[in-house]
Design a protein around this motif. Sequence first.
Motif, PDB file in Angstrom:
ATOM      1  N   GLU A  98       0.817  -1.208   0.000  1.00 13.41           N
ATOM      2  CA  GLU A  98       0.000   0.000   0.000  1.00 13.41           C
ATOM      3  C   GLU A  98       0.858   1.268   0.000  1.00 13.41           C
ATOM      4  O   GLU A  98       0.333   2.372  -0.075  1.00 13.41           O
ATOM      5  N   ARG A  99       2.152   1.118   0.063  1.00 11.68           N
ATOM      6  CA  ARG A  99       3.066   2.259   0.154  1.00 11.68           C
ATOM      7  C   ARG A  99       2.958   3.188  -1.046  1.00 11.68           C
ATOM      8  O   ARG A  99       2.968   4.399  -0.906  1.00 11.68           O
ATOM      9  N   GLU A 101       0.439   3.823  -3.075  1.00 14.54           N
ATOM     10  CA  GLU A 101      -0.775   4.644  -3.031  1.00 14.54           C
ATOM     11  C   GLU A 101      -0.734   5.623  -1.867  1.00 14.54           C
ATOM     12  O   GLU A 101      -1.203   6.745  -1.979  1.00 14.54           O
ATOM     13  N   GLU A 102      -0.180   5.186  -0.758  1.00  9.01           N
ATOM     14  CA  GLU A 102      -0.115   6.042   0.426  1.00  9.01           C
ATOM     15  C   GLU A 102       0.771   7.262   0.188  1.00  9.01           C
ATOM     16  O   GLU A 102       0.525   8.342   0.732  1.00  9.01           O
ATOM     17  N   ARG A 103       1.796   7.123  -0.615  1.00  9.61           N
ATOM     18  CA  ARG A 103       2.685   8.251  -0.902  1.00  9.61           C
ATOM     19  C   ARG A 103       1.939   9.418  -1.550  1.00  9.61           C
ATOM     20  O   ARG A 103       2.323  10.565  -1.390  1.00  9.61           O
ATOM     21  N   ARG A 146      -1.036  10.386  -0.794  1.00 10.73           N
ATOM     22  CA  ARG A 146      -1.937  11.044   0.149  1.00 10.73           C
ATOM     23  C   ARG A 146      -1.252  11.620   1.377  1.00 10.73           C
ATOM     24  O   ARG A 146      -1.744  12.572   1.951  1.00 10.73           O
ATOM     25  N   ARG A 147      -0.164  11.046   1.828  1.00 10.01           N
ATOM     26  CA  ARG A 147       0.398  11.448   3.114  1.00 10.01           C
ATOM     27  C   ARG A 147       1.286  12.678   3.004  1.00 10.01           C
ATOM     28  O   ARG A 147       1.755  13.036   1.931  1.00 10.01           O
ATOM     29  N   ALA A 176       6.797   7.784   7.359  1.00  7.06           N
ATOM     30  CA  ALA A 176       5.809   6.823   6.854  1.00  7.06           C
ATOM     31  C   ALA A 176       5.477   5.809   7.943  1.00  7.06           C
ATOM     32  O   ALA A 176       6.350   5.373   8.690  1.00  7.06           O
ATOM     33  N   SER A 224       1.609  -0.076   6.895  1.00  6.13           N
ATOM     34  CA  SER A 224       0.186  -0.382   6.768  1.00  6.13           C
ATOM     35  C   SER A 224      -0.164  -1.608   7.616  1.00  6.13           C
ATOM     36  O   SER A 224       0.710  -2.360   8.061  1.00  6.13           O
TER      37      SER A 224
END
Length: 77
Positions: free
Chosen positions: A31-32, A34-36, A38-39, A45, A48
């Motif tokens: 999920e990293r 996709e998370e990049r 948004r965060r 970091a 997940s």
Amino acid sequence: MPAHIFLCVLAYYVEWHLRRAWAPLLFEDEERWEERKRRDPILPAQPSVSVQRKKRSHQTVDGLAVHSFHGLLSELC
């Protein structure tokens, strides 16, 4: 010399591609990527839930064993 540089870049690309393709089998945070998007880039970091579960159980969602990249390569060879 140019051939050596080409081979090094090619080897790096193949490793990058394999890590992305094998992410479900590795101790990678799938999920990293996709998370990049948004965060906040300043904050550290956070792993997940799925990667935390993989690290605890050493199994994927499908019940397969989770490996390190080099461990998986050595098993395949």
